[in-house]
Design a protein around this motif. Sequence first.
Motif, PDB file in Angstrom:
ATOM      1  N   GLU A  23       0.810  -1.209   0.000  1.00 61.79           N
ATOM      2  CA  GLU A  23       0.000   0.000   0.000  1.00 61.79           C
ATOM      3  C   GLU A  23       0.848   1.265   0.000  1.00 61.79           C
ATOM      4  O   GLU A  23       0.433   2.301   0.487  1.00 61.79           O
ATOM      5  CB  GLU A  23      -0.948  -0.022   1.198  1.00 61.79           C
ATOM      6  N   TRP A  24       2.034   1.183  -0.582  1.00 58.66           N
ATOM      7  CA  TRP A  24       2.926   2.326  -0.646  1.00 58.66           C
ATOM      8  C   TRP A  24       3.188   2.690  -2.103  1.00 58.66           C
ATOM      9  O   TRP A  24       3.242   1.820  -2.966  1.00 58.66           O
ATOM     10  CB  TRP A  24       4.245   2.028   0.057  1.00 58.66           C
ATOM     11  N   ILE A  25       3.359   3.965  -2.351  1.00 57.90           N
ATOM     12  CA  ILE A  25       3.637   4.466  -3.692  1.00 57.90           C
ATOM     13  C   ILE A  25       5.009   5.130  -3.669  1.00 57.90           C
ATOM     14  O   ILE A  25       5.288   5.969  -2.811  1.00 57.90           O
ATOM     15  CB  ILE A  25       2.586   5.517  -4.117  1.00 57.90           C
ATOM     16  N   ASP A  26       5.854   4.760  -4.609  1.00 56.20           N
ATOM     17  CA  ASP A  26       7.153   5.409  -4.749  1.00 56.20           C
ATOM     18  C   ASP A  26       7.016   6.586  -5.705  1.00 56.20           C
ATOM     19  O   ASP A  26       6.635   6.412  -6.866  1.00 56.20           O
ATOM     20  CB  ASP A  26       8.198   4.437  -5.290  1.00 56.20           C
ATOM     21  N   VAL A  27       7.320   7.772  -5.208  1.00 54.46           N
ATOM     22  CA  VAL A  27       7.290   8.995  -6.019  1.00 54.46           C
ATOM     23  C   VAL A  27       8.724   9.288  -6.425  1.00 54.46           C
ATOM     24  O   VAL A  27       9.617   9.353  -5.572  1.00 54.46           O
ATOM     25  CB  VAL A  27       6.692  10.176  -5.220  1.00 54.46           C
ATOM     26  N   PRO A  28       8.995   9.467  -7.738  1.00 53.96           N
ATOM     27  CA  PRO A  28      10.377   9.676  -8.175  1.00 53.96           C
ATOM     28  C   PRO A  28      10.981  10.963  -7.624  1.00 53.96           C
ATOM     29  O   PRO A  28      10.332  12.001  -7.568  1.00 53.96           O
ATOM     30  CB  PRO A  28      10.272   9.726  -9.697  1.00 53.96           C
ATOM     31  N   ARG A  29      12.236  10.846  -7.202  1.00 51.53           N
ATOM     32  CA  ARG A  29      13.016  12.004  -6.757  1.00 51.53           C
ATOM     33  C   ARG A  29      13.927  12.377  -7.916  1.00 51.53           C
ATOM     34  O   ARG A  29      14.739  11.565  -8.362  1.00 51.53           O
ATOM     35  CB  ARG A  29      13.832  11.644  -5.531  1.00 51.53           C
ATOM     36  N   LEU A  30      13.744  13.583  -8.419  1.00 48.17           N
ATOM     37  CA  LEU A  30      14.496  14.032  -9.588  1.00 48.17           C
ATOM     38  C   LEU A  30      15.738  14.807  -9.164  1.00 48.17           C
ATOM     39  O   LEU A  30      15.716  15.507  -8.152  1.00 48.17           O
ATOM     40  CB  LEU A  30      13.612  14.904 -10.485  1.00 48.17           C
ATOM     41  N   PRO A  31      16.796  14.720  -9.947  1.00 45.89           N
ATOM     42  CA  PRO A  31      18.039  15.414  -9.599  1.00 45.89           C
ATOM     43  C   PRO A  31      17.985  16.888  -9.992  1.00 45.89           C
ATOM     44  O   PRO A  31      18.874  17.424 -10.638  1.00 45.89           O
ATOM     45  CB  PRO A  31      19.093  14.658 -10.406  1.00 45.89           C
ATOM     46  N   PRO A  47      15.093  10.029 -12.719  1.00 43.91           N
ATOM     47  CA  PRO A  47      15.017   9.839 -11.268  1.00 43.91           C
ATOM     48  C   PRO A  47      16.333   9.350 -10.667  1.00 43.91           C
ATOM     49  O   PRO A  47      17.057   8.567 -11.272  1.00 43.91           O
ATOM     50  CB  PRO A  47      13.929   8.772 -11.103  1.00 43.91           C
ATOM     51  N   ILE A  48      16.619   9.836  -9.446  1.00 41.47           N
ATOM     52  CA  ILE A  48      17.811   9.402  -8.711  1.00 41.47           C
ATOM     53  C   ILE A  48      17.428   8.664  -7.436  1.00 41.47           C
ATOM     54  O   ILE A  48      18.276   8.357  -6.617  1.00 41.47           O
ATOM     55  CB  ILE A  48      18.729  10.596  -8.363  1.00 41.47           C
ATOM     56  N   ALA A  66       0.818   9.484 -10.438  1.00 42.81           N
ATOM     57  CA  ALA A  66       1.455   9.644 -11.742  1.00 42.81           C
ATOM     58  C   ALA A  66       1.834  11.095 -12.027  1.00 42.81           C
ATOM     59  O   ALA A  66       2.627  11.366 -12.930  1.00 42.81           O
ATOM     60  CB  ALA A  66       0.537   9.119 -12.844  1.00 42.81           C
ATOM     61  N   GLN A  67       1.265  12.026 -11.275  1.00 41.94           N
ATOM     62  CA  GLN A  67       1.525  13.456 -11.490  1.00 41.94           C
ATOM     63  C   GLN A  67       2.465  14.054 -10.446  1.00 41.94           C
ATOM     64  O   GLN A  67       2.606  15.273 -10.363  1.00 41.94           O
ATOM     65  CB  GLN A  67       0.202  14.237 -11.484  1.00 41.94           C
ATOM     66  N   LEU A  68       3.122  13.201  -9.663  1.00 44.62           N
ATOM     67  CA  LEU A  68       3.954  13.690  -8.567  1.00 44.62           C
ATOM     68  C   LEU A  68       5.437  13.452  -8.828  1.00 44.62           C
ATOM     69  O   LEU A  68       5.816  12.453  -9.439  1.00 44.62           O
ATOM     70  CB  LEU A  68       3.570  12.983  -7.260  1.00 44.62           C
ATOM     71  N   SER A  69       6.239  14.363  -8.350  1.00 52.44           N
ATOM     72  CA  SER A  69       7.687  14.168  -8.309  1.00 52.44           C
ATOM     73  C   SER A  69       8.237  14.958  -7.134  1.00 52.44           C
ATOM     74  O   SER A  69       7.590  15.879  -6.632  1.00 52.44           O
ATOM     75  CB  SER A  69       8.351  14.596  -9.624  1.00 52.44           C
ATOM     76  N   ALA A  70       9.410  14.554  -6.689  1.00 48.09           N
ATOM     77  CA  ALA A  70      10.070  15.226  -5.569  1.00 48.09           C
ATOM     78  C   ALA A  70      11.356  15.851  -6.067  1.00 48.09           C
ATOM     79  O   ALA A  70      12.087  15.240  -6.856  1.00 48.09           O
ATOM     80  CB  ALA A  70      10.358  14.224  -4.451  1.00 48.09           C
TER      81      ALA A  70
END
Length: 155
Positions: A23-31, A47-48, A66-70
């Motif tokens: 029940e967890w979603i991985d949100v990509p962390r961008l450099p 993503p990094i 799908a619309q999220l990034s960090a």
Amino acid sequence: MGESELGAPEEFSPAVVAKLRGEWIDVPRLPLGASAGPGLLPGEELPIGAFRFSARWLREQGLDPAQLSAIRVEGDSMEATLRDGDEILVDRTPRGPRDGIHVVRSGDALMVKRLDLARSGVVALVSDNPAYRTIELEPSEVEVIGRVVWKSGRL
């Protein structure tokens, strides 16, 4: 140190943990760093890493994974709200501009600023740190990348 020492209920067993993992979603962390200052030029956007969020929490916030990034905040113009080195969650869902803290692009510079849309024909990029002046641009000079919906940082 066990989970119970951190305040978890006794029924927080390995079986419960295994069930929750799905029940967890991985949100990509961008450099990328969004400048809380004069502006940064964006780099490669592969993503990094990722930040993991509860799928339930994301649904409760009305966020589409799908619309999220960090990305990382760089600079001090948004202090005390956002500090240099904070990580921010950016919702890139296409919406009309509205007041709030956003990641924006002007020319090649990527910035995190508070949008003030009170005056017709002007987008004001406001820094929370009073040492920085407000930047006023025409709407055609600003591309809103997304709204900042969460932050993480050191105390």
